[in-house]
Design a protein around this motif. Structure first.
Motif, mmCIF file in Angstrom:
data_model
loop_
_atom_site.group_PDB
_atom_site.id
_atom_site.type_symbol
_atom_site.label_atom_id
_atom_site.label_comp_id
_atom_site.label_asym_id
_atom_site.label_seq_id
_atom_site.Cartn_x
_atom_site.Cartn_y
_atom_site.Cartn_z
ATOM 1 N N ALA A 1 -40.859 80.890 -14.756
ATOM 2 C CA ALA A 1 -42.231 81.718 -15.019
ATOM 3 C C ALA A 1 -42.776 82.067 -13.720
ATOM 4 O O ALA A 1 -43.232 83.209 -13.493
ATOM 5 N N ILE A 2 -42.649 81.458 -12.565
ATOM 6 C CA ILE A 2 -43.400 81.385 -11.287
ATOM 7 C C ILE A 2 -42.232 81.479 -10.346
ATOM 8 O O ILE A 2 -41.208 80.526 -10.163
ATOM 9 N N SER A 3 -42.686 82.023 -9.097
ATOM 10 C CA SER A 3 -41.829 81.838 -7.816
ATOM 11 C C SER A 3 -42.940 81.855 -6.649
ATOM 12 O O SER A 3 -44.044 82.605 -6.992
ATOM 13 N N TRP A 4 -42.628 81.461 -5.617
ATOM 14 C CA TRP A 4 -43.752 81.185 -4.563
ATOM 15 C C TRP A 4 -43.129 81.817 -3.185
ATOM 16 O O TRP A 4 -42.471 81.391 -2.766
ATOM 17 N N LEU A 5 -44.259 82.769 -2.943
ATOM 18 C CA LEU A 5 -43.809 83.490 -1.893
ATOM 19 C C LEU A 5 -45.086 83.108 -0.799
ATOM 20 O O LEU A 5 -46.021 83.167 -0.998
ATOM 21 N N GLU A 6 -44.616 82.801 0.486
ATOM 22 C CA GLU A 6 -45.500 82.803 1.733
ATOM 23 C C GLU A 6 -45.460 83.654 2.901
ATOM 24 O O GLU A 6 -44.772 83.353 3.912
ATOM 25 N N PRO A 7 -46.315 84.569 2.858
ATOM 26 C CA PRO A 7 -46.264 85.597 4.029
ATOM 27 C C PRO A 7 -46.803 85.047 5.416
ATOM 28 O O PRO A 7 -46.462 85.611 6.240
ATOM 29 N N THR A 8 -47.430 83.881 5.143
ATOM 30 C CA THR A 8 -48.306 83.318 6.500
ATOM 31 C C THR A 8 -48.310 81.900 6.126
ATOM 32 O O THR A 8 -48.533 81.466 5.074
ATOM 33 N N SER A 9 -48.361 81.096 7.362
ATOM 34 C CA SER A 9 -48.912 80.116 7.265
ATOM 35 C C SER A 9 -50.336 79.567 7.809
ATOM 36 O O SER A 9 -50.988 78.660 7.635
ATOM 37 N N GLU B 1 -37.067 88.097 1.424
ATOM 38 C CA GLU B 1 -37.454 87.009 0.444
ATOM 39 C C GLU B 1 -37.428 87.268 -0.711
ATOM 40 O O GLU B 1 -37.070 86.457 -2.066
ATOM 41 N N LEU B 2 -37.884 88.442 -1.173
ATOM 42 C CA LEU B 2 -38.329 88.971 -2.427
ATOM 43 C C LEU B 2 -36.870 89.054 -3.099
ATOM 44 O O LEU B 2 -36.588 88.830 -4.330
ATOM 45 N N ASP B 3 -35.889 89.592 -2.260
ATOM 46 C CA ASP B 3 -34.635 89.941 -2.556
ATOM 47 C C ASP B 3 -33.787 88.786 -2.992
ATOM 48 O O ASP B 3 -33.093 88.633 -4.018
ATOM 49 N N VAL B 4 -34.167 87.615 -2.128
ATOM 50 C CA VAL B 4 -33.393 86.453 -2.540
ATOM 51 C C VAL B 4 -33.706 85.835 -4.087
ATOM 52 O O VAL B 4 -33.145 85.575 -4.930
ATOM 53 N N PHE B 5 -35.343 86.003 -4.246
ATOM 54 C CA PHE B 5 -35.703 85.783 -5.635
ATOM 55 C C PHE B 5 -34.964 86.587 -6.578
ATOM 56 O O PHE B 5 -34.371 85.927 -7.512
ATOM 57 N N GLN B 6 -35.121 87.738 -6.422
ATOM 58 C CA GLN B 6 -34.612 88.597 -7.644
ATOM 59 C C GLN B 6 -33.195 88.583 -7.828
ATOM 60 O O GLN B 6 -32.397 88.827 -8.821
ATOM 61 N N ALA B 7 -32.369 88.273 -6.633
ATOM 62 C CA ALA B 7 -30.862 88.113 -7.031
ATOM 63 C C ALA B 7 -30.510 86.620 -7.523
ATOM 64 O O ALA B 7 -29.684 86.623 -8.457
ATOM 65 N N ARG B 8 -31.605 85.735 -7.282
ATOM 66 C CA ARG B 8 -31.122 84.382 -7.746
ATOM 67 C C ARG B 8 -31.867 83.681 -9.001
ATOM 68 O O ARG B 8 -31.572 82.685 -9.533
ATOM 69 N N ARG B 9 -33.211 84.269 -9.007
ATOM 70 C CA ARG B 9 -34.057 83.742 -10.019
ATOM 71 C C ARG B 9 -34.741 84.738 -11.007
ATOM 72 O O ARG B 9 -35.460 85.698 -10.273
ATOM 73 N N ASN B 10 -34.826 84.446 -12.124
ATOM 74 C CA ASN B 10 -35.384 85.293 -12.888
ATOM 75 C C ASN B 10 -36.712 84.923 -13.031
ATOM 76 O O ASN B 10 -37.228 83.672 -13.203
ATOM 77 N N THR B 11 -37.815 85.730 -12.930
ATOM 78 C CA THR B 11 -39.282 85.297 -12.496
ATOM 79 C C THR B 11 -40.150 86.257 -13.228
ATOM 80 O O THR B 11 -40.026 87.401 -13.167
ATOM 81 N N ASP B 12 -41.228 85.910 -13.741
ATOM 82 C CA ASP B 12 -42.443 86.622 -14.487
ATOM 83 C C ASP B 12 -43.286 87.267 -13.358
ATOM 84 O O ASP B 12 -43.787 88.230 -13.174
ATOM 85 N N CYS B 13 -43.743 86.212 -12.423
ATOM 86 C CA CYS B 13 -44.711 86.489 -11.333
ATOM 87 C C CYS B 13 -44.296 86.171 -9.936
ATOM 88 O O CYS B 13 -43.597 85.047 -9.688
ATOM 89 N N ILE B 14 -45.034 86.627 -9.003
ATOM 90 C CA ILE B 14 -44.717 85.781 -7.647
ATOM 91 C C ILE B 14 -46.202 85.413 -7.251
ATOM 92 O O ILE B 14 -47.278 86.164 -6.942
ATOM 93 N N SER B 15 -46.194 84.096 -6.946
ATOM 94 C CA SER B 15 -47.474 83.577 -6.536
ATOM 95 C C SER B 15 -47.304 83.485 -4.912
ATOM 96 O O SER B 15 -46.700 83.155 -4.274
#
Ligand code: SF4
Length: 411
Positions: free
Chosen positions: A23-31, A58-72
């Motif tokens: 359902a979820i994937s996690w993007l961190e544009p900054t620390s 990073e979004l491309d990696v998610f979309q290539a490898r992981r079916n996801t509904d949202c990006i946190s």
């Protein structure tokens, strides 16, 4: 502890999330962050904003490898990234739901309206008493901070159609406040969609383990998320549940994620309830969650993460039309019909989630969330976001082994 024996994972719905389809994937544009929360698992770094190119990769990696509904969109605090509007727009243009995980400090109404225009779908506000918040919130306890939570919830409600969630870390001494927060959420079920309680975890001196990066032993004091003093780091979802049930005996979870090392641990324990402000009709059961996940996956191709406020305000229709499918809905519908005048009031759905991060088995195995929703991208790979600092600092996730007396001497 008694609750652990009364809760059976076989009677709950196991959320169908996994590494490739979640359902979820996690993007961190900054620390970078403008607060320093106790227990934060990210090293706060000022010049850590990722470029738009890096974010896109990073979004491309998610979309290539992981079916996801949202990006946190998390961090750090993502609102501090100078191109956060472009990032939200990019995620939205990819057909994903952008959810901002923020402490809210940098948010104002103009910024919120711009984020809405860019396509933000929801917010998860991290608000708790160990964040060192400035000004009038300094030193406030969990219950006093409900005033701040309400400010944020009302801001979203004023702009309209933005999902509203809150999370807070649960420490030994704040566990007692969880029921009061659950009650507060009930009073504002019309504008608060989700409450998340995350048990505190840290590396602490009383842990009976040696730590290894590959074959190299590392000192526990060099691990970014550690405390020098002994602290309680083993609060379980079932401990939180037991506290909540002391005040709300009917409170009934419906779904869970197990641990990688323990099938009957509740790493994510999800409760769904329906009601109007100040009154809960009932708790929806496992079949309801299964129905929602299956239908959403069939119709949209993803497991549902965040539902829109409009969908959540269909509580009354859910109770009246879906009762044949789920015993929890039947009980809630019966409660609704006991006061027929409430049929004319809009009812809402609300999620209460307890999260129990890494657990250590006696022999040193670490039990993670099986089907981790908060997976992020690091060097092109999908990795646990809660343990990213280990990869950054040691080049590997640390392994733990039971301390053996004299082992150092022999080595
Ligand atoms: S494994 Fe870590 S990152 Fe993943 S859901 Fe659990 S606590 Fe979050």
């Amino acid at each position: 502890m008694a609750e652990q024996t009364t809760l059976s994972n076989r009677s709950l719905y196991r959320l169908p999330w996994n590494l490739a389809d979640n359902a979820i994937s996690w993007l961190e544009p900054t620390s970078f962050c403008n607060l320093a929360c106790d227990g934060c698992y990210r090293d706060n770094q000022k010049d850590s904003h990722k470029s738009l190119d890096e974010v896109e990769r990073e979004l491309d990696v998610f979309q290539a490898r992981r079916n996801t509904d949202c990006i946190s969109i998390a961090g750090g605090d993502p609102l501090l990234h100078p191109q956060i509007l472009e990032i939200v727009r990019d995620i939205k243009s990819r057909g994903l739901k952008p959810i901002l995980n923020t402490n809210g400090l940098a948010l104002n109404m103009d910024f919120l309206r711009d984020l809405k225009k860019a396509g933000v779908y929801g917010f998860t506000f991290h608000v708790d008493s160990r964040q060192g918040r400035p000004g009038k919130w300094r030193g406030k306890n969990e219950i006093e901070l409900n005033e701040l939570r309400l400010e944020y919830a009302r801001m979203l409600a004023d702009v309209g159609e933005i999902a509203c969630s809150f999370n807070s870390t649960v420490y030994e001494d704040t566990l007692q406040h969880v029921p009061e927060l659950v009650r507060w959420a009930e009073q504002h079920i019309d504008i608060v969609n989700t409450m998340v309680f995350i048990a505190f975890r840290h590396v602490v001196p009383q842990m009976p383990f040696d730590w290894f990066a590959g074959g190299r032993k590392v000192q526990w004091q060099t691990i970014p998320y550690h405390s020098e003093a002994e602290r309680r780091v083993d609060i379980l979802s079932t401990d939180v549940l037991a506290r909540v049930r002391e005040v709300f005996p009917d409170f009934t979870p419906a779904a869970y994620l197990n641990g990688t090392e323990k099938a009957d641990s509740y790493k994510w324990l999800l409760t769904e309830r329906a009601g109007i402000p100040g009154r809960i009709y009932g708790y929806l059961g496992p079949k309801f969650i299964e129905l929602v996940m299956s239908v959403h996956h069939y119709a949209k191709g993803t497991y549902l993460s965040y539902a829109s406020p409009a969908a959540r305000s269909l509580g009354r229709l859910t109770l009246l039309f879906l009762w044949p499918f789920d015993s929890g809905i039947r009980r809630a519908a019966a409660n609704l019909l006991r006061r027929p005048w409430n049929l004319f009031r809009r009812a809402h759905l609300q999620t209460i989630l307890f999260i129990q991060p890494v657990d250590f088995m006696q022999d040193g195995r670490q039990s993670m969330c099986d089907g981790c929703p908060d997976i992020t991208v690091h060097n092109g790979e999908l990795v646990w976001s809660c343990r990213l600092e280990e990869l950054k600092q040691f080049g590997a996730f640390l392994r733990t082994a039971e301390k053996v007396a004299g082992a150092d001497v022999q080595a």
